[in-house]
Each structure stands twice: as C-alpha cells, then as structure tokens.
Design a protein around this motif. Structure first.
Motif, short mmCIF file in Angstrom:
data_model
loop_
_atom_site.label_atom_id
_atom_site.label_comp_id
_atom_site.label_asym_id
_atom_site.label_seq_id
_atom_site.Cartn_x
_atom_site.Cartn_y
_atom_site.Cartn_z
N GLU A 42 33.80 13.83 42.44
CA GLU A 42 35.07 14.05 43.14
C GLU A 42 35.21 15.51 43.57
OE1 GLU A 42 38.38 12.72 45.01
OE2 GLU A 42 37.03 11.45 43.85
N ALA A 43 34.83 16.44 42.71
CA ALA A 43 34.89 17.86 43.06
C ALA A 43 33.95 18.16 44.22
CB ALA A 43 34.54 18.72 41.84
N ASN A 44 32.77 17.57 44.20
CA ASN A 44 31.81 17.78 45.28
C ASN A 44 32.30 17.19 46.60
OD1 ASN A 44 29.19 18.68 46.26
ND2 ASN A 44 28.76 16.50 46.47
N ALA A 45 32.96 16.04 46.55
CA ALA A 45 33.52 15.45 47.77
C ALA A 45 34.54 16.38 48.40
CB ALA A 45 34.16 14.10 47.45
N ARG A 46 35.34 17.04 47.57
CA ARG A 46 36.31 18.02 48.08
C ARG A 46 35.59 19.18 48.76
NH1 ARG A 46 40.32 22.12 44.86
NH2 ARG A 46 41.65 22.56 46.61
N CYS A 47 34.54 19.67 48.12
CA CYS A 47 33.79 20.79 48.70
C CYS A 47 33.18 20.40 50.05
CB CYS A 47 32.68 21.23 47.75
SG CYS A 47 33.30 22.04 46.29
N GLN A 48 32.59 19.22 50.12
CA GLN A 48 32.00 18.76 51.37
C GLN A 48 33.06 18.63 52.45
OE1 GLN A 48 29.88 15.20 50.32
NE2 GLN A 48 28.01 16.33 49.85
N HIS A 49 34.21 18.10 52.08
CA HIS A 49 35.32 17.95 53.04
C HIS A 49 35.77 19.31 53.57
CE1 HIS A 49 38.91 16.34 54.92
NE2 HIS A 49 39.63 17.24 54.27
N GLU A 50 35.73 20.34 52.72
CA GLU A 50 36.15 21.68 53.12
C GLU A 50 34.99 22.52 53.66
OE1 GLU A 50 38.13 23.42 49.74
OE2 GLU A 50 39.79 21.99 49.85
N GLY A 51 33.80 21.93 53.74
CA GLY A 51 32.66 22.64 54.31
C GLY A 51 32.07 23.70 53.38
N ARG A 52 32.24 23.52 52.09
CA ARG A 52 31.68 24.46 51.12
C ARG A 52 30.53 23.82 50.37
NH1 ARG A 52 34.88 25.28 47.02
NH2 ARG A 52 36.39 23.67 47.49
N LYS A 53 29.61 24.64 49.89
CA LYS A 53 28.45 24.13 49.16
C LYS A 53 28.57 24.31 47.66
CE LYS A 53 25.18 24.85 52.90
NZ LYS A 53 23.94 25.52 53.31
N THR A 54 29.45 25.21 47.22
CA THR A 54 29.56 25.54 45.80
C THR A 54 30.76 24.86 45.17
OG1 THR A 54 28.58 27.69 46.26
CG2 THR A 54 29.75 27.45 44.17
N VAL A 55 30.51 24.09 44.12
CA VAL A 55 31.59 23.48 43.34
C VAL A 55 32.05 24.54 42.34
CG1 VAL A 55 32.19 21.69 41.68
CG2 VAL A 55 30.65 21.15 43.56
N THR A 56 33.33 24.85 42.37
CA THR A 56 33.88 25.87 41.49
C THR A 56 34.68 25.23 40.37
OG1 THR A 56 35.95 26.07 42.70
CG2 THR A 56 34.11 27.45 43.46
N ALA A 57 35.07 26.04 39.40
CA ALA A 57 35.91 25.57 38.31
C ALA A 57 37.23 25.02 38.85
CB ALA A 57 36.16 26.69 37.31
N VAL A 58 37.73 25.64 39.87
CA VAL A 58 38.98 25.18 40.50
C VAL A 58 38.80 23.77 41.07
CG1 VAL A 58 40.62 25.63 42.35
CG2 VAL A 58 39.76 27.50 40.97
N ASP A 59 37.65 23.51 41.69
CA ASP A 59 37.38 22.18 42.21
C ASP A 59 37.33 21.15 41.09
OD1 ASP A 59 37.06 23.05 44.93
OD2 ASP A 59 35.05 23.75 44.42
N VAL A 60 36.74 21.53 39.98
CA VAL A 60 36.66 20.62 38.84
C VAL A 60 38.05 20.32 38.30
CG1 VAL A 60 35.82 20.38 36.46
CG2 VAL A 60 34.31 21.32 38.22
N ILE A 61 38.88 21.34 38.14
CA ILE A 61 40.25 21.12 37.65
C ILE A 61 41.03 20.26 38.64
CG2 ILE A 61 42.43 22.25 37.07
CD1 ILE A 61 40.73 24.61 35.99
N TRP A 62 40.85 20.52 39.92
CA TRP A 62 41.51 19.71 40.95
C TRP A 62 41.09 18.25 40.81
CZ3 TRP A 62 39.63 16.70 44.90
CH2 TRP A 62 40.57 16.27 45.85
N ALA A 63 39.79 18.00 40.63
CA ALA A 63 39.28 16.63 40.49
C ALA A 63 39.82 15.96 39.24
CB ALA A 63 37.75 16.65 40.48
N VAL A 64 39.89 16.70 38.14
CA VAL A 64 40.44 16.16 36.90
C VAL A 64 41.85 15.66 37.13
CG1 VAL A 64 41.26 16.84 34.59
CG2 VAL A 64 38.96 17.48 35.33
N SER A 65 42.66 16.44 37.84
CA SER A 65 44.03 16.05 38.13
C SER A 65 44.08 14.87 39.11
CB SER A 65 44.80 17.23 38.71
OG SER A 65 46.11 16.84 39.02
N LYS A 66 43.31 14.95 40.17
CA LYS A 66 43.32 13.90 41.19
C LYS A 66 42.92 12.55 40.61
CE LYS A 66 41.85 12.81 45.85
NZ LYS A 66 41.16 11.54 45.73
#
Length: 141
Positions: A42-66
């Motif tokens: 889920e975190a990686n899908a967000r990164c791809q959607h935003e055009g980023r290659k690096t999954v960050t801790a923020v992306d992981v926390i966002w995915a946990v919530s989502k």
C-alpha cells in the motif's frame, strides 16, 4: 524475520512458564510476513501514484492508517519522532563540526521537522499530523 526474533517477541507477552509450539511460531511468522507485505504494498502504491521511488516511514504510517490499523498510527508517529531525535543527537556527537549556531548540546530541535499540524492533502488519514516528503526523501529514514 528470523523465528528467534518472533519467539522473543511472543515470550514477552506470555507468562514465564508458557511454552510455544513450533507451528505457533511459524504461524505468527507467516502473519508477520503477510502484514509487512500488505503495508509495504500500500505504501509503494502511494509512492508510484505520486511519482516517487522511495518508500518512506511516512508512507508506511499513511498505509497503516489507510488500511484500518488506526490504533498503531499514533505510537508509530511517536516512535518515528523519537528515532529521528536520537539519530539527530548521534549525528551531532559524531561530527562536532556540523553544529549550527543556536543548536543546544544535543543538536538542532527536531519537532517541527517531523510533525506539524495541518489540513493539507498529505495528512495521514484520521490524524492531525502532516509530513513533508522533501524532509524524508533525503535519506533521513
């Protein structure tokens, strides 16, 4: 994750006399692996959607919530904040030349860099906290 790590974590919450069967350890290990894959995907899908290659801790926390694990969001934010504070202190101690005017003895204040209240679209779902990816994509995590 090694079975020994899973066993150590399981033993922390069980009474001292409790035993854990091998299949129980393997089952928990499979659950942990699935959970990690689920959140990371889920975190990686967000990164791809935003055009980023690096999954960050923020992306992981966002995915946990989502994904509905809201009870874990605030503890993760707190852990991330403490981790970054500690890393900042370590960096200052390791390189005294990196100190800036106004730094206290433990290094620059970390609070505003990590968490700020906002109504931005980059807010973690169900949270009042906002994160700026520019701060994290530069190897902070």
């Amino acid at each position: 994750m090694p079975v020994a790590n899973v066993t150590r974590i399981m033993k922390k919450v069980l009474p001292p006399h409790a035993k854990i069967s091998g299949d129980a350890k393997e089952t928990i290990l499979e659950c942990v692996s699935e959970y990690i894959s689920f959140i990371t995907s889920e975190a990686n899908a967000r990164c791809q959607h935003e055009g980023r290659k690096t999954v960050t801790a923020v992306d992981v926390i966002w995915a946990v919530s989502k994904l509905g694990f809201d009870d874990y969001v605030e503890p993760l934010i707190l852990y991330l904040h403490r981790y970054r504070e500690l890393e900042g202190k370590r960096a200052i101690r390791a390189d005294p030349k990196s100190r800036q005017p106004g730094d206290d003895q433990y290094g620059p204040p970390m609070g505003n860099m990590i968490i700020s209240a906002s109504s931005s679209s980059d807010t973690i779902p169900g949270s009042l906290y906002n994160y700026s990816h520019e701060q994290y994509d530069e190897g902070m995590v």
